[in-house]
Design a protein around this motif. Structure first.
Motif, PDB file in Angstrom:
ATOM      1  N   THR A   3       0.821  -1.206   0.000  1.00  0.00           N
ATOM      2  CA  THR A   3       0.000   0.000   0.000  1.00  0.00           C
ATOM      3  C   THR A   3       0.857   1.258   0.000  1.00  0.00           C
ATOM      4  OG1 THR A   3      -0.157  -0.125   2.406  1.00  0.00           O
ATOM      5  CG2 THR A   3      -1.966  -1.056   1.139  1.00  0.00           C
ATOM      6  N   ILE A   4       2.089   1.145   0.460  1.00  0.00           N
ATOM      7  CA  ILE A   4       3.006   2.288   0.448  1.00  0.00           C
ATOM      8  C   ILE A   4       4.222   1.908  -0.382  1.00  0.00           C
ATOM      9  CG2 ILE A   4       4.445   3.817   1.831  1.00  0.00           C
ATOM     10  CD1 ILE A   4       2.462   3.458   4.104  1.00  0.00           C
ATOM     11  N   THR A   5       4.574   2.751  -1.317  1.00  0.00           N
ATOM     12  CA  THR A   5       5.685   2.489  -2.215  1.00  0.00           C
ATOM     13  C   THR A   5       6.846   3.419  -1.903  1.00  0.00           C
ATOM     14  OG1 THR A   5       4.120   1.879  -3.938  1.00  0.00           O
ATOM     15  CG2 THR A   5       6.363   2.369  -4.633  1.00  0.00           C
ATOM     16  N   LEU A   6       8.042   2.880  -1.862  1.00  0.00           N
ATOM     17  CA  LEU A   6       9.259   3.661  -1.701  1.00  0.00           C
ATOM     18  C   LEU A   6      10.014   3.621  -3.010  1.00  0.00           C
ATOM     19  CD1 LEU A   6       8.709   2.426   1.290  1.00  0.00           C
ATOM     20  CD2 LEU A   6      10.979   3.304   1.676  1.00  0.00           C
ATOM     21  N   THR A   7      10.366   4.776  -3.525  1.00  0.00           N
ATOM     22  CA  THR A   7      11.146   4.866  -4.747  1.00  0.00           C
ATOM     23  C   THR A   7      12.448   5.581  -4.413  1.00  0.00           C
ATOM     24  OG1 THR A   7       9.111   5.043  -6.014  1.00  0.00           O
ATOM     25  CG2 THR A   7      11.138   5.644  -7.129  1.00  0.00           C
ATOM     26  N   HIS A   8      13.549   4.898  -4.591  1.00  0.00           N
ATOM     27  CA  HIS A   8      14.849   5.491  -4.294  1.00  0.00           C
ATOM     28  C   HIS A   8      15.312   6.348  -5.455  1.00  0.00           C
ATOM     29  CE1 HIS A   8      15.602   3.262  -0.600  1.00  0.00           C
ATOM     30  NE2 HIS A   8      14.873   2.326  -1.165  1.00  0.00           N
ATOM     31  N   LYS A   9      15.844   7.515  -5.108  1.00  0.00           N
ATOM     32  CA  LYS A   9      16.403   8.430  -6.101  1.00  0.00           C
ATOM     33  C   LYS A   9      17.836   8.735  -5.696  1.00  0.00           C
ATOM     34  CE  LYS A   9      13.620  11.809  -5.709  1.00  0.00           C
ATOM     35  NZ  LYS A   9      12.777  12.986  -5.829  1.00  0.00           N
ATOM     36  N   THR A  14      11.260   8.771  -2.494  1.00  0.00           N
ATOM     37  CA  THR A  14       9.892   9.248  -2.590  1.00  0.00           C
ATOM     38  C   THR A  14       8.988   8.213  -1.949  1.00  0.00           C
ATOM     39  OG1 THR A  14      10.349  10.375  -4.674  1.00  0.00           O
ATOM     40  CG2 THR A  14       8.052   9.950  -4.161  1.00  0.00           C
ATOM     41  N   LEU A  15       8.096   8.663  -1.073  1.00  0.00           N
ATOM     42  CA  LEU A  15       7.122   7.798  -0.425  1.00  0.00           C
ATOM     43  C   LEU A  15       5.750   8.101  -0.998  1.00  0.00           C
ATOM     44  CD1 LEU A  15       8.330   8.486   3.204  1.00  0.00           C
ATOM     45  CD2 LEU A  15       8.950   6.549   1.787  1.00  0.00           C
ATOM     46  N   GLU A  24       5.302  12.097  -0.423  1.00  0.00           N
ATOM     47  CA  GLU A  24       6.311  12.919   0.238  1.00  0.00           C
ATOM     48  C   GLU A  24       7.686  12.574  -0.307  1.00  0.00           C
ATOM     49  OE1 GLU A  24       7.560  14.376   4.683  1.00  0.00           O
ATOM     50  OE2 GLU A  24       6.213  12.687   4.481  1.00  0.00           O
ATOM     51  N   GLU A  25       8.515  13.601  -0.430  1.00  0.00           N
ATOM     52  CA  GLU A  25       9.906  13.435  -0.855  1.00  0.00           C
ATOM     53  C   GLU A  25      10.797  14.067   0.204  1.00  0.00           C
ATOM     54  OE1 GLU A  25      10.564  14.802  -4.825  1.00  0.00           O
ATOM     55  OE2 GLU A  25       8.851  13.691  -5.600  1.00  0.00           O
ATOM     56  N   PRO A  26      11.075  13.348   1.296  1.00  0.00           N
ATOM     57  CA  PRO A  26      11.879  13.929   2.375  1.00  0.00           C
ATOM     58  C   PRO A  26      13.315  14.168   1.928  1.00  0.00           C
ATOM     59  CG  PRO A  26      11.531  11.610   2.777  1.00  0.00           C
ATOM     60  CD  PRO A  26      10.707  11.973   1.572  1.00  0.00           C
ATOM     61  N   THR A  27      13.822  15.340   2.227  1.00  0.00           N
ATOM     62  CA  THR A  27      15.206  15.659   1.890  1.00  0.00           C
ATOM     63  C   THR A  27      16.047  15.880   3.136  1.00  0.00           C
ATOM     64  OG1 THR A  27      14.626  17.994   1.719  1.00  0.00           O
ATOM     65  CG2 THR A  27      14.622  16.714  -0.322  1.00  0.00           C
ATOM     66  N   GLU A  61      15.832  -0.622   3.181  1.00  0.00           N
ATOM     67  CA  GLU A  61      15.099   0.181   2.202  1.00  0.00           C
ATOM     68  C   GLU A  61      14.813   1.585   2.705  1.00  0.00           C
ATOM     69  OE1 GLU A  61      12.128  -1.443  -0.270  1.00  0.00           O
ATOM     70  OE2 GLU A  61      12.464  -3.448   0.525  1.00  0.00           O
ATOM     71  N   LEU A  62      14.714   1.730   4.012  1.00  0.00           N
ATOM     72  CA  LEU A  62      14.467   3.051   4.584  1.00  0.00           C
ATOM     73  C   LEU A  62      15.751   3.861   4.723  1.00  0.00           C
ATOM     74  CD1 LEU A  62      11.920   2.212   7.392  1.00  0.00           C
ATOM     75  CD2 LEU A  62      11.476   3.358   5.232  1.00  0.00           C
TER      76      LEU A  62
END
Length: 71
Positions: A3-9, A14-15, A24-27, A61-62
């Motif tokens: 239900t929640i996707t994490l995309t690494h950049k 990006t969550l 959200e894109e926490p920086t 992953e986090l």
């Protein structure tokens, strides 16, 4: 499908909550729309604060978010 996707950049991640569309894109490692809770040795729970959907995810992953909060 989670239900929640994490995309690494390159400069962070990006969550995205697939249930309500929260994004959200926490920086700076501060989350405003998601919360990391229940950290154990290898896993943690990532919860959407809008719809309360949650997913258990490996700490690898986090990456920076989990390790900064684990101390």
């Amino acid at each position: 499908m989670d239900t929640i996707t994490l995309t690494h950049k390159v400069h962070g991640l990006t969550l995205i909550c697939r249930q309500c569309g929260n994004r959200e894109e926490p920086t700076d490692l501060r989350l405003g729309r998601f919360r990391v809770e229940g950290l154990s040795r290898d896993t943690g729970t990532l919860r959407c604060l809008n719809c309360q959907a949650a997913v258990t995810i490996g700490l690898h992953e986090l990456d920076p978010i989990a390790f900064s909060r684990a101390g």
